[in-house]
Motif scaffolding. Structure first.
Motif, PDB file in Angstrom:
ATOM      1  N   PRO A  32      44.445  54.834  31.704  1.00  0.00           N
ATOM      2  CA  PRO A  32      44.019  53.534  32.221  1.00  0.00           C
ATOM      3  C   PRO A  32      45.113  52.899  33.063  1.00  0.00           C
ATOM      4  O   PRO A  32      46.284  53.288  32.981  1.00  0.00           O
ATOM      5  CB  PRO A  32      43.767  52.717  30.949  1.00  0.00           C
ATOM      6  N   CYS A  35      44.282  47.914  36.732  1.00  0.00           N
ATOM      7  CA  CYS A  35      42.989  47.703  37.405  1.00  0.00           C
ATOM      8  C   CYS A  35      41.919  48.236  36.457  1.00  0.00           C
ATOM      9  O   CYS A  35      41.742  49.448  36.364  1.00  0.00           O
ATOM     10  CB  CYS A  35      42.925  48.449  38.727  1.00  0.00           C
ATOM     11  N   GLU A  36      41.233  47.365  35.774  1.00  0.00           N
ATOM     12  CA  GLU A  36      40.370  47.776  34.674  1.00  0.00           C
ATOM     13  C   GLU A  36      39.319  48.800  35.078  1.00  0.00           C
ATOM     14  O   GLU A  36      38.921  49.641  34.270  1.00  0.00           O
ATOM     15  CB  GLU A  36      39.686  46.557  34.053  1.00  0.00           C
ATOM     16  N   GLU A  37      38.857  48.742  36.320  1.00  0.00           N
ATOM     17  CA  GLU A  37      37.800  49.652  36.741  1.00  0.00           C
ATOM     18  C   GLU A  37      38.324  51.011  37.183  1.00  0.00           C
ATOM     19  O   GLU A  37      37.536  51.916  37.470  1.00  0.00           O
ATOM     20  CB  GLU A  37      36.977  49.031  37.877  1.00  0.00           C
ATOM     21  N   TYR A  38      39.646  51.180  37.260  1.00  0.00           N
ATOM     22  CA  TYR A  38      40.236  52.413  37.768  1.00  0.00           C
ATOM     23  C   TYR A  38      41.046  53.144  36.708  1.00  0.00           C
ATOM     24  O   TYR A  38      41.851  52.526  35.997  1.00  0.00           O
ATOM     25  CB  TYR A  38      41.193  52.109  38.932  1.00  0.00           C
ATOM     26  N   THR A  39      40.863  54.462  36.642  1.00  0.00           N
ATOM     27  CA  THR A  39      41.850  55.301  35.974  1.00  0.00           C
ATOM     28  C   THR A  39      43.007  55.497  36.950  1.00  0.00           C
ATOM     29  O   THR A  39      42.924  55.114  38.122  1.00  0.00           O
ATOM     30  CB  THR A  39      41.265  56.677  35.622  1.00  0.00           C
ATOM     31  N   ASP A  42      41.779  57.477  39.869  1.00  0.00           N
ATOM     32  CA  ASP A  42      41.008  56.644  40.799  1.00  0.00           C
ATOM     33  C   ASP A  42      41.938  55.812  41.673  1.00  0.00           C
ATOM     34  O   ASP A  42      41.715  55.660  42.881  1.00  0.00           O
ATOM     35  CB  ASP A  42      40.087  55.694  40.026  1.00  0.00           C
ATOM     36  N   HIS A  46      42.469  55.616  45.693  1.00  0.00           N
ATOM     37  CA  HIS A  46      42.379  54.328  46.393  1.00  0.00           C
ATOM     38  C   HIS A  46      43.593  54.120  47.303  1.00  0.00           C
ATOM     39  O   HIS A  46      43.451  53.653  48.447  1.00  0.00           O
ATOM     40  CB  HIS A  46      42.290  53.205  45.366  1.00  0.00           C
ATOM     41  N   THR A  71      37.637  52.091  47.950  1.00  0.00           N
ATOM     42  CA  THR A  71      37.141  52.543  46.656  1.00  0.00           C
ATOM     43  C   THR A  71      38.140  53.531  46.094  1.00  0.00           C
ATOM     44  O   THR A  71      39.078  53.950  46.773  1.00  0.00           O
ATOM     45  CB  THR A  71      35.769  53.210  46.780  1.00  0.00           C
ATOM     46  N   ASP A  73      38.196  57.159  43.558  1.00  0.00           N
ATOM     47  CA  ASP A  73      37.457  58.148  42.786  1.00  0.00           C
ATOM     48  C   ASP A  73      38.336  59.380  42.615  1.00  0.00           C
ATOM     49  O   ASP A  73      38.585  60.110  43.571  1.00  0.00           O
ATOM     50  CB  ASP A  73      36.158  58.509  43.504  1.00  0.00           C
TER      51      ASP A  73
END
Length: 201
Positions: A32, A35-39, A42, A46, A71, A73
């Motif tokens: 983790p 950035c909570e939405e990103y591993t 990811d 970005h 984004t 990924d």
């Protein structure tokens, strides 16, 4: 940063980011991040994407690279991601060494904005996400004083107190810190991250 042009050298921040990415082990990419939405994987993707976008923005390229927001990924990372991202970061720094990059109007993330503002956004991205990468991968993060000062000025102007609308979709809620906190801590907190963040054990 000079008072006449607003230019600043993105080279140290870009090099710092590249060195941090070299210190990320492949086995850490699923960790983790702040950035909570990103591993972490990811986030690495970005960073590579934002390097391309801001390099294009420096050249006033209004093509696909600057047409949409960034984004991340991890599935897009290939085996050469460290080398490829270092090359993109070097190109980013070089592009913003041109005075023309800081003049006129450009586009990034589908938004038209002055060149000088775009340069400061790029610097802020490098500093804040460099901190993200360092914390997520357990590396130290050292930052020369002008970089967090310049990035903090921009974030304060665009998303500081009384400008909450500017935070939507960009930053999380600001985290309280003492007024005498170091500039880097104030920048991190204003971007919606706790300066004390560490990955869970």
């Amino acid at each position: 940063m000079t008072e006449t042009t607003g230019m600043t050298d993105l080279g140290p921040a870009a090099l710092r980011m590249a060195d941090l990415l070299d210190g990320v082990a492949d086995g850490q990419l699923a960790r983790p991040t702040p950035c909570e939405e990103y591993t972490l994987g990811d986030l690495v993707d970005h960073v590579g994407g934002l390097a391309l976008a801001f390099t294009a923005a420096a050249a006033k390229d209004r093509g696909e690279a600057t047409a949409r927001g960034g984004t991340g990924d991890a599935a897009r990372l290939g085996p050469d991601w460290r080398t490829r991202t270092r090359e993109r970061l070097a190109a980013l720094a070089e592009a913003w060494r041109s005075p023309a990059a800081w003049e006129g109007t450009t586009r990034v993330g589908g938004v038209d904005l002055p060149g000088g503002v775009a340069g400061r956004v790029a610097l802020g991205e490098l500093v804040v996400h460099g901190w993200d990468v360092a914390r997520a991968s357990g590396q130290p993060f050292a930052c020369d004083r002008p970089a967090p000062d310049a990035a903090l000025w921009f974030v304060s102007q665009s998303a500081g107190p009384g400008r909450e609308a500017g935070r939507a979709g960009v930053f999380g809620p600001a985290v309280p810190v003492p007024q005498d906190a170091p500039p880097l801590d104030r920048l991190i907190a204003l971007s919606g991250r706790a300066p004390s963040w560490r990955p869970p054990e």
